[in-house]
Design a protein around this motif. Sequence first.
Motif, PDB file in Angstrom:
ATOM      1  N   GLU A  19     -48.191 -18.373 -27.056  1.00  0.00           N
ATOM      2  CA  GLU A  19     -49.571 -18.662 -26.698  1.00  0.00           C
ATOM      3  C   GLU A  19     -50.426 -18.301 -27.912  1.00  0.00           C
ATOM      4  N   LYS A  20     -49.892 -17.328 -28.839  1.00  0.00           N
ATOM      5  CA  LYS A  20     -51.030 -17.073 -30.070  1.00  0.00           C
ATOM      6  C   LYS A  20     -49.890 -16.998 -31.149  1.00  0.00           C
ATOM      7  N   ASP A  21     -50.756 -16.617 -32.396  1.00  0.00           N
ATOM      8  CA  ASP A  21     -50.208 -16.640 -33.448  1.00  0.00           C
ATOM      9  C   ASP A  21     -49.355 -15.406 -33.520  1.00  0.00           C
ATOM     10  N   LYS A  22     -47.969 -15.771 -34.025  1.00  0.00           N
ATOM     11  CA  LYS A  22     -47.110 -14.606 -33.927  1.00  0.00           C
ATOM     12  C   LYS A  22     -46.822 -14.098 -35.498  1.00  0.00           C
ATOM     13  N   SER A  23     -47.492 -14.650 -36.433  1.00  0.00           N
ATOM     14  CA  SER A  23     -47.389 -14.152 -37.814  1.00  0.00           C
ATOM     15  C   SER A  23     -47.491 -12.867 -38.226  1.00  0.00           C
ATOM     16  N   ARG A  24     -48.059 -12.228 -37.512  1.00  0.00           N
ATOM     17  CA  ARG A  24     -48.315 -10.709 -37.770  1.00  0.00           C
ATOM     18  C   ARG A  24     -47.773 -10.030 -36.529  1.00  0.00           C
ATOM     19  N   SER A  25     -46.718 -10.475 -35.979  1.00  0.00           N
ATOM     20  CA  SER A  25     -45.961  -9.845 -34.804  1.00  0.00           C
ATOM     21  C   SER A  25     -44.547  -9.501 -34.925  1.00  0.00           C
ATOM     22  N   ILE A  26     -43.969  -8.780 -34.221  1.00  0.00           N
ATOM     23  CA  ILE A  26     -42.667  -8.013 -34.222  1.00  0.00           C
ATOM     24  C   ILE A  26     -42.084  -8.380 -33.003  1.00  0.00           C
ATOM     25  N   LEU A  27     -40.970  -9.091 -33.026  1.00  0.00           N
ATOM     26  CA  LEU A  27     -40.164  -9.413 -31.845  1.00  0.00           C
ATOM     27  C   LEU A  27     -38.915  -8.379 -31.731  1.00  0.00           C
ATOM     28  N   ILE A  28     -38.875  -7.697 -30.819  1.00  0.00           N
ATOM     29  CA  ILE A  28     -37.685  -6.453 -30.482  1.00  0.00           C
ATOM     30  C   ILE A  28     -36.815  -7.362 -29.436  1.00  0.00           C
ATOM     31  N   LEU A  29     -35.424  -7.654 -29.983  1.00  0.00           N
ATOM     32  CA  LEU A  29     -34.616  -8.356 -29.229  1.00  0.00           C
ATOM     33  C   LEU A  29     -33.293  -7.959 -28.876  1.00  0.00           C
ATOM     34  N   GLY A  30     -33.119  -7.675 -27.575  1.00  0.00           N
ATOM     35  CA  GLY A  30     -32.115  -7.071 -27.068  1.00  0.00           C
ATOM     36  C   GLY A  30     -30.794  -8.111 -26.809  1.00  0.00           C
ATOM     37  N   VAL A  31     -29.860  -7.961 -27.324  1.00  0.00           N
ATOM     38  CA  VAL A  31     -28.807  -8.902 -26.892  1.00  0.00           C
ATOM     39  C   VAL A  31     -27.330  -8.043 -26.468  1.00  0.00           C
ATOM     40  N   GLY A  32     -26.767  -8.941 -25.370  1.00  0.00           N
ATOM     41  CA  GLY A  32     -25.447  -8.341 -24.837  1.00  0.00           C
ATOM     42  C   GLY A  32     -25.253  -8.815 -23.381  1.00  0.00           C
TER      43      GLY A  32
END
Length: 176
Positions: A19-32
């Motif tokens: 919904e907003k610009d993520k170009s200055r954002s960080i995604l923390i992605l947990g997988v498993g």
Amino acid sequence: MTDSLKAPVAVSSDAFYFEKDKSRSILILGVGNYLMGNEGVGVHVIQEMATMKLPDNVDILDGGTGGFLLLHCFEAYKAVIFVDATLDGQKEGTISLIRPKFASDFPSALSVHDVGLKDMIEAVYLLENKPDIHLFTISINEVVPMSLELSTTVKQAIPRTIDDIIKLTKRLTAEL
């Protein structure tokens, strides 16, 4: 339900993340796989982080074993931090940070969903906008099917991993 068997907190990939610009954002992605004991530690890390107050530019996502279903996340974010289990032969609970550029840079013994994850990373490098990728791994010794329980050693690695993730997000935020 006992404290050790908390129901997972719903963290989804709904449109909220875009919904907003993520170009200055960080995604923390947990997988498993949450249902495979220690193999699901990446998801457990995200569940714990969902209870924390995080900076506005940091999003978290329980990626499960999503593989290519997660590909859309990579175009929106400047940086992505993965958290996953690995059967790498190191002492259980060992936390490592690597900067994979290609699927071949991933540990050779990521947990059971590694083929989809490695293939997805190869696809990420075909995208026009490629994020800065970081991978935290937590060493495990075994996968226990149909178990929500983490071993004591792996469970103890979660707060240390979160501390390391927070430090990295602060550094990455300064670089964005």
